[in-house]
Design a protein around this motif. Sequence first.
Motif, PDB file in Angstrom:
ATOM      1  N   ILE A  14      14.398  14.293 -34.040  1.00 55.69           N
ATOM      2  CA  ILE A  14      14.889  13.205 -33.200  1.00 55.69           C
ATOM      3  C   ILE A  14      15.672  13.710 -31.988  1.00 55.69           C
ATOM      4  O   ILE A  14      16.450  14.652 -32.091  1.00 55.69           O
ATOM      5  N   VAL A  40      18.433  12.439 -29.727  1.00 56.91           N
ATOM      6  CA  VAL A  40      19.477  11.416 -29.621  1.00 56.91           C
ATOM      7  C   VAL A  40      19.971  11.455 -28.180  1.00 56.91           C
ATOM      8  O   VAL A  40      20.993  12.050 -27.871  1.00 56.91           O
ATOM      9  N   SER A  91      20.749   8.960 -25.927  1.00 62.88           N
ATOM     10  CA  SER A  91      21.503   7.871 -25.294  1.00 62.88           C
ATOM     11  C   SER A  91      22.620   7.419 -26.225  1.00 62.88           C
ATOM     12  O   SER A  91      22.528   7.594 -27.448  1.00 62.88           O
ATOM     13  N   GLU A 114      23.291   4.435 -27.044  1.00 60.00           N
ATOM     14  CA  GLU A 114      22.751   3.380 -27.905  1.00 60.00           C
ATOM     15  C   GLU A 114      21.993   3.957 -29.097  1.00 60.00           C
ATOM     16  O   GLU A 114      22.153   3.493 -30.232  1.00 60.00           O
ATOM     17  N   LYS A 115      21.196   4.971 -28.852  1.00 63.39           N
ATOM     18  CA  LYS A 115      20.436   5.605 -29.933  1.00 63.39           C
ATOM     19  C   LYS A 115      21.388   6.314 -30.897  1.00 63.39           C
ATOM     20  O   LYS A 115      21.203   6.279 -32.108  1.00 63.39           O
ATOM     21  N   SER A 116      22.418   6.943 -30.355  1.00 64.46           N
ATOM     22  CA  SER A 116      23.416   7.609 -31.182  1.00 64.46           C
ATOM     23  C   SER A 116      24.132   6.603 -32.073  1.00 64.46           C
ATOM     24  O   SER A 116      24.312   6.833 -33.274  1.00 64.46           O
ATOM     25  N   LEU A 147      21.744   5.364 -34.825  1.00 62.85           N
ATOM     26  CA  LEU A 147      21.554   6.388 -35.856  1.00 62.85           C
ATOM     27  C   LEU A 147      22.794   6.511 -36.736  1.00 62.85           C
ATOM     28  O   LEU A 147      22.687   6.556 -37.967  1.00 62.85           O
ATOM     29  N   GLU A 193      11.399  11.522 -35.620  1.00 60.20           N
ATOM     30  CA  GLU A 193      10.959  10.270 -35.011  1.00 60.20           C
ATOM     31  C   GLU A 193       9.557  10.493 -34.464  1.00 60.20           C
ATOM     32  O   GLU A 193       9.141  11.624 -34.230  1.00 60.20           O
TER      33      GLU A 193
END
Length: 119
Positions: A4, A6, A8, A10-12, A15, A93
Amino acid sequence: MSLIAVDSPEKSAALTQILRDNSVKVNLWLGGNDLGEEGRFVWASSGKKFAFSNWSKGNPDNHNNGDCINIWDVTDFEWNDAACNYTIGFICEEHPLLVAARKDLEVKKNFIEQVLAMH
């Protein structure tokens, strides 16, 4: 699938929430490394330099030649650099290019089905 990226806030956050919700208590590899150039961390899936990072305090510190990135529960799922040969879990991912290709194929398939339905 690839490790994966990570890439951004938001993604962090998403997660981290998933890991918290599932009570994950381990270190897990992410897809970042500085194997190409010391101190220049990139995402393996794209080769892009980090535009976002979530390093734990004092990291990256290159301890034990830490070239790969892991996320760990000890620092509330912040990042650490570690030697790439450590045996720990990992998070993958679907590769972004495959996601885009699948969407493109779906659009084309729908178009063809619509054209065939007219005849």
